[in-house]
Enzyme design. Structure first.
Site, PDB file in Angstrom:
ATOM      1  N   CYS A 272       0.761  -1.284   0.026  1.00 32.94           N
ATOM      2  CA  CYS A 272       0.063   0.097  -0.080  1.00 32.94           C
ATOM      3  C   CYS A 272       0.922   1.254   0.105  1.00 32.94           C
ATOM      4  O   CYS A 272       0.429   2.251  -0.441  1.00 32.94           O
ATOM      5  CB  CYS A 272      -1.164  -0.141   1.106  1.00 32.94           C
TER       6      CYS A 272
ATOM      7  N   HIS B 163      -1.635   1.505   7.447  1.00 29.40           N
ATOM      8  CA  HIS B 163      -2.175   1.314   6.033  1.00 29.40           C
ATOM      9  C   HIS B 163      -1.951   2.804   5.281  1.00 29.40           C
ATOM     10  O   HIS B 163      -2.306   3.924   5.968  1.00 29.40           O
ATOM     11  CB  HIS B 163      -3.665   0.668   6.032  1.00 29.40           C
TER      12      HIS B 163
END
Ligand SMILES: [Zn+2]
Length: 390
Positions: free
Chosen positions: A65, A350
């Protein structure tokens, strides 16, 4: 028309009307620069790209990510995107040069901007080639997006550097002469030296120059150094580590304020010949076209790393950085076009990206893409901000 322009340039050079008094540019350099400008103007005219909506995500190929969010931010850096999609670097560097990473990166961008209805793009090939180029990134589960960006820009730059390694800097000035120059001349000379070795689209867009002024508290001697930056890493004011609200201006002020250095931390004073208590101040000498601001949320102590979750409010339009430049900078305005966000903790986190398009802002969360309103852009997750000069 074009012939007329060329003739005018030639006339300007011959009659020396462009040469200011005391300017140390030779006629040949001036000529090359002007002709270069004309060529650039010619090439810009060729631009005729058919672009898709750009609302395509990137598959997560195993904790990627950080890579996905940064690639989306770069993919929305229009000048860079167009340069990659048109593979302009093939015209700028020798065909013998290996441009493996640049080719893979451009391939991803071209998939992201395809006009075909498309599902999420798989960045596997690009990811593999990047990791081969930066082995440090192999086997880490959580990567820092900012660190990734620095490595990526560095590697892309070295593949598409227009100067060849044989090119040795030509214009070296003896130190005694250099020291006598005015500050702005010093800055200009250092910049010229840099471009003699490092010159690429990455430099054109992202490179700026930072001035660091050091003052010895004991004898008052002042010295300056000039460094090239590709992003500015801004500290977040302390006392707000657990929540709270600060502004980007607070971070910039902290970044550029006079810092006291104790003698054991300070560089040696040229005059005293020893390490003395000193003060240090940073000023933006030259502003880049694309300004990358890293909100340094992670701070390392001896035993652990902590993350600041302060909300840093930032302007979306007309960020003025004039106050952090040299005295003659005036207003220096930037508009925001992309944000890399980090949510979660130091260990489990994230990354997502918010990027601006013609039809407004979109959130890129790996393979998912969804519209987002301008009022939702500010959060305590903003981590790297991408601004373009007005
Ligand atoms: Zn001193």
């Amino acid at each position: 028309m074009e012939r007329g322009l060329r003739a005018r340039c030639a006339a300007l050079i011959t009659h020396n009307t462009l040469q200011q008094e005391g300017a140390d540019i030779s006629q040949s350099i001036l000529y090359t620069a002007l002709m270069g400008l004309l060529l650039v103007a010619d090439k810009e005219k060729e631009v005729n790209l058919t672009l898709g909506s750009g609302q395509i995500g990137l598959c997560n190929v195993g904790n990627t990510c950080f890579l996905n969010s940064m690639v989306q931010c770069l993919s929305h850096t229009r000048t860079l995107r167009d340069y990659c999609l048109q593979k302009k670097y093939h015209q700028e560097v020798s065909s013998r040069r290996k441009t493996e990473l640049m080719d893979a990166f451009s391939e991803v961008l071209s998939d992201l901007w395809t006009t075909d209805m498309s599902t999420a793009v798989h960045p596997g090939n690009f990811n593999t080639i990047f990791k081969e180029s930066v082995p440090h990134f192999i086997g880490y589960s959580q990567q820092d997006a900012q660190e990734f960006l620095r490595f990526l820009l560095d590697r892309l730059h070295s593949e598409i550097n227009r100067t060849s390694p044989q090119n040795q800097p030509i214009s070296d000035l003896p130190e005694s002469k250099y020291n006598k120059l005015r500050e702005d001349k010093k800055a200009m000379l250092m910049w010229k030296h840099y471009l003699e070795r490092e010159d690429s689209k990455i430099v054109d867009l992202f490179a700026g120059q930072l001035k660091s002024s050091l003052r010895c508290s004991s004898c008052g001697h002042e010295s300056t150094t000039f460094d090239v930056f590709y992003d500015l890493s801004l500290p977040i004011p302390k006392g707000n580590v657990s929540g709270g609200r600060v502004s980007l201006k607070d971070c910039l002020t902290l970044f550029s304020q006079v810092e006291e250095l104790k003698s054991d931390n300070a560089p040696m004073c040229d005059r005293c010949g020893k390490h003395t208590d000193s003060t240090k101040k940073l000023t933006i000498q030259r502003f880049p076209k694309i300004l990358v601001l890293h909100l340094n949320r992670f701070s390392a102590s001896r035993f652990s790393i902590s993350k600041s979750t302060a909300t840093v409010s930032f302007p979306i339009h007309h960020l003025d950085l004039g106050d952090y430049g040299t005295e003659c900078a005036g207003k220096v305005l930037y508009n925001l076009y992309a944000i890399c966000n980090h949510c979660g903790t130091v260990h489990i986190g994230h990354y997502t990206a918010y990027c601006q398009q013609e039809r407004g802002w979109f959130c890129y969360n790996d393979s998912r893409v969804s519209p987002i309103s301008e009022s939702q852009l500010q959060s305590n997750q903003a981590y790297v901000l991408f601004y373009e000069m007005e």
